[in-house]
Design a protein around this motif. Structure first.
Motif, mmCIF file in Angstrom:
data_model
loop_
_atom_site.group_PDB
_atom_site.id
_atom_site.type_symbol
_atom_site.label_atom_id
_atom_site.label_comp_id
_atom_site.label_asym_id
_atom_site.label_seq_id
_atom_site.Cartn_x
_atom_site.Cartn_y
_atom_site.Cartn_z
ATOM 1 N N ASP A 238 -30.696 -31.467 -110.413
ATOM 2 C CA ASP A 238 -29.961 -31.074 -111.623
ATOM 3 C C ASP A 238 -28.686 -30.303 -111.259
ATOM 4 O OD1 ASP A 238 -30.920 -28.610 -110.787
ATOM 5 O OD2 ASP A 238 -32.630 -28.680 -112.154
ATOM 6 N N HIS A 239 -27.952 -29.878 -112.304
ATOM 7 C CA HIS A 239 -26.699 -29.163 -112.081
ATOM 8 C C HIS A 239 -26.935 -27.825 -111.371
ATOM 9 C CE1 HIS A 239 -23.414 -26.391 -113.139
ATOM 10 N NE2 HIS A 239 -22.656 -27.447 -112.902
ATOM 11 N N GLY A 262 -18.760 -33.445 -109.189
ATOM 12 C CA GLY A 262 -20.106 -33.670 -109.741
ATOM 13 C C GLY A 262 -20.151 -34.836 -110.711
ATOM 14 N N TRP A 264 -22.865 -36.487 -113.612
ATOM 15 C CA TRP A 264 -24.110 -36.406 -114.366
ATOM 16 C C TRP A 264 -24.714 -37.814 -114.476
ATOM 17 C CZ3 TRP A 264 -20.613 -32.590 -114.618
ATOM 18 C CH2 TRP A 264 -21.021 -31.298 -114.936
ATOM 19 N N PHE A 288 -28.685 -35.480 -110.747
ATOM 20 C CA PHE A 288 -27.295 -35.058 -110.543
ATOM 21 C C PHE A 288 -26.790 -35.600 -109.217
ATOM 22 C CE2 PHE A 288 -23.608 -32.273 -110.359
ATOM 23 C CZ PHE A 288 -23.290 -32.143 -111.697
ATOM 24 N N GLY A 363 -23.254 -25.925 -116.310
ATOM 25 C CA GLY A 363 -24.484 -26.674 -116.557
ATOM 26 C C GLY A 363 -25.042 -26.359 -117.935
ATOM 27 N N CYS A 366 -22.925 -27.928 -120.656
ATOM 28 C CA CYS A 366 -23.141 -29.383 -120.790
ATOM 29 C C CYS A 366 -24.483 -29.671 -121.463
ATOM 30 C CB CYS A 366 -23.054 -30.066 -119.431
ATOM 31 S SG CYS A 366 -21.359 -30.152 -118.843
ATOM 32 N N ILE A 388 -16.714 -29.823 -110.425
ATOM 33 C CA ILE A 388 -17.669 -28.788 -110.843
ATOM 34 C C ILE A 388 -17.499 -27.476 -110.082
ATOM 35 C CG2 ILE A 388 -19.396 -30.356 -111.819
ATOM 36 C CD1 ILE A 388 -20.995 -29.854 -109.230
#
Ligand SMILES: Cc1cc2nc3c(=O)[nH]c(=O)nc-3n(C[C@H](O)[C@H](O)[C@H](O)COP(=O)(O)OP(=O)(O)OC[C@H]3O[C@@H](n4cnc5c(N)ncnc54)[C@H](O)[C@@H]3O)c2cc1C
Length: 472
Positions: A238-239, A262, A264, A288, A363, A366, A388
């Motif tokens: 994940d972020h 980055g 998603w 991610f 994160g 978003c 990012i």
């Protein structure tokens, strides 16, 4: 009536005749077909063909041109490569375009001072290549490097993929020349690194989107070219893991991290699976994806990235990864990230948000945006990709193409952004598209100061009317 006391359309005709006398046929386009090509930038905001396209070839010609436009109240849209994504170079009705397409070329490279002086219309890539030929680098880099100009990147304070290491355009400009609305030339093209003799006026023009002055030349800061770079793609849960990954990478590489980008899963799935815009080098799908590029003086960059991956894998931060073993492989990895520049046709009508928040809050922002958009009838699919390490996400939201849907989605996202104390644009600029939303990022006092500056430098409001401030 204009300032000379004559009717507006008569004033326009007189102005065009005077401009023609200054520029000659090579320096001016007036046919409908020719002018139509200059109506819009790449933002999707459809502009109106300008009354004329002015193509001055020197600072003095720009000065003469602006003085005439100012006298007759003719609006001017400065244009570089028209790659802008905020409508700043898309024309409202009744303006002339002043293009830098004949104001190009590298004026000087000073290897000792590590500077390059160029005309505003020089494409970014031309500057990058010229610097590299002498073992130096101009570090501002964006996907539109082939067409975007030095003047355009200065006017928008362009960011791009190397901000983490080298900063925005603002940090890479040492000197600048600009022409004001009345034709006066403000020139400070020195290579002085330290200069505290009063206000640093160049910063007023950097990021001012052509509303305060017309940039004609700039002295750019170069760095030594470090030839040893390595590129890798990491798949993460994940972020939050991406931020941990950045911290671990910083321990090893410090300021040698050239880029940290980055992606998603919504974006990844779209470019790799829903379309053929890019090819996934991974077997599985993940929460991610991070693209990291580092440089090294010792030629160990690849080895160091491998060691980084081993550590990230050990600590459950990275779940999979690919290390580029050649320039071609690195380019294939970059294609995954730069495919965002090609999604328009497949993704259909969409809003292209260019959000800036603190990197640590990106994160959460978003996630909150996803939740809000899922509950919003007007919002379709999303794509999220960004720089990012700089807290900058490009959030694309599909919709049915109606103004009402667009407005509703924008209102929701910008209201959320206010909670995160973010910026409605991190790098593309306000232009015309985001002009109604500037108040979501800037206080009334800040806006009043900006307007006062504009009124002082361009009292007749001829420079880029409607950009930055809705009413010109
Ligand atoms: C595929 C793609 C990728 C991109 N990636 C990035 C990115 O990573 N980061 C980023 O920041 N941007 C990015 N952009 C946006 C765009 O490339 C930048 O905003 C760029 O700086 C615009 O340069 P330009 O010469 O095309 O300017 P234009 O689009 O012609 O103009 C942009 C603005 O600058 C003004 N202007 C232009 N020249 C002058 C001048 N000489 N004096 C005064 N004002 C002037 C215009 O009036 C307008 O307001 C991308 C665009 C595309 C299409």
């Amino acid at each position: 009536m204009d300032s000379t006391g004559i009717q507006q359309d008569t004033a326009q005709k007189v102005a065009i005749a005077k401009l023609n006398a200054v520029l000659g046929p090579k320096g001016m386009l007036t046919t409908v077909e020719d002018c139509a090509r200059y109506a819009s930038d790449q933002s999707g905001l459809v502009g109106t063909p300008p009354v004329a396209v002015l193509r001055p070839a020197s600072t003095e010609e720009i000065s003469a041109v602006l003085a005439i436009c100012n006298r007759y109240g003719l609006g001017v849209v400065p244009q570089g490569g028209r790659t802008g994504l905020s409508g700043g170079a898309s024309c409202p009705a009744g303006v002339v375009v002043v293009s830098t397409e004949r104001l190009t070329g590298i004026i000087e490279i000073d290897e000792e001072a590590m500077t390059l002086t160029a005309w505003a219309g020089t494409p970014l890539e031309t500057v990058q290549n010229a610097a590299r030929e002498v073992g130096l680098e101009y570090c501002v880099d964006i996907g539109a490097r082939g067409s975007a100009t030095i003047g355009g990147t200065i006017a928008t304070n362009a960011g791009g993929i190397r901000v983490l290491q080298r900063g925005m355009t603002r940090e890479n400009v040492l000197g600048l020349e600009a022409v004001l609305a009345d034709g006066s030339i403000v020139s400070r093209l020195g290579k002085t690194v330290k200069d505290n003799s009063g206000f640093d006026l160049k910063h007023m023009f950097i990021g001012s989107e052509g509303v305060l002055g017309f940039v004609t030349q700039a002295v750019l800061k170069l760095h030594r070219h470090v030839p040893g770079t390595a590129t890798a793609l990491f798949a993460l849960p994940d972020h939050a893991a991406a931020l941990r990954c950045l911290n671990v990478a910083r321990e090893t590489f410090g300021s040698r991290i050239v880029a940290f980008e980055g992606m998603w899963p919504d974006y990844w799935d779209f470019v790799c699976h829903a379309t053929t815009l890019a090819t996934s080098p991974l077997e599985d799908r993940y929460g991610f994806y991070v693209l990291i590029e580092v440089d090294s003086e010792t030629g160990r960059a690849e080895e160091e990235l491998e060691e980084l991956f081993a550590e990230l894998f050990e600590r459950d931060i990275a779940l999979d990864g690919v290390l580029a073993k050649s320039v071609a492989e690195a380019q294939t990895l970059w294609k995954l990230r730069e495919a965002v520049g090609e999604v328009d046709d497949d993704f259909g009508h969409h809003i292209n948000f260019d959000i800036g928040v603190s990197p640590s809050a990106l994160g959460a922002f978003c996630d909150a945006a996803d939740k809000k958009l899922a509950a919003l009838e007007e919002a379709g699919a999303t794509l999220k990709v960004g720089h990012i390490g700089d807290g900058n996400v490009h959030l694309l939201v599909a919709h049915d193409g109606s103004k009402a849907a667009e407005h509703r989605i924008e209102a929701e996202i910008y209201a959320l952004l206010q909670i995160y104390n973010g910026a409605v644009t991190a790098e593309h600029g306000i232009g015309r598209i985001k002009a109604p939303w500037i108040g979501y990022s800037r206080s009334p006092e800040e806006l009043a100061m900006m307007r006062a500056l504009k009124a002082q430098l361009d009292p007749r409001g001829i420079l880029n009317p409607g950009a930055l401030f809705s009413e010109g």
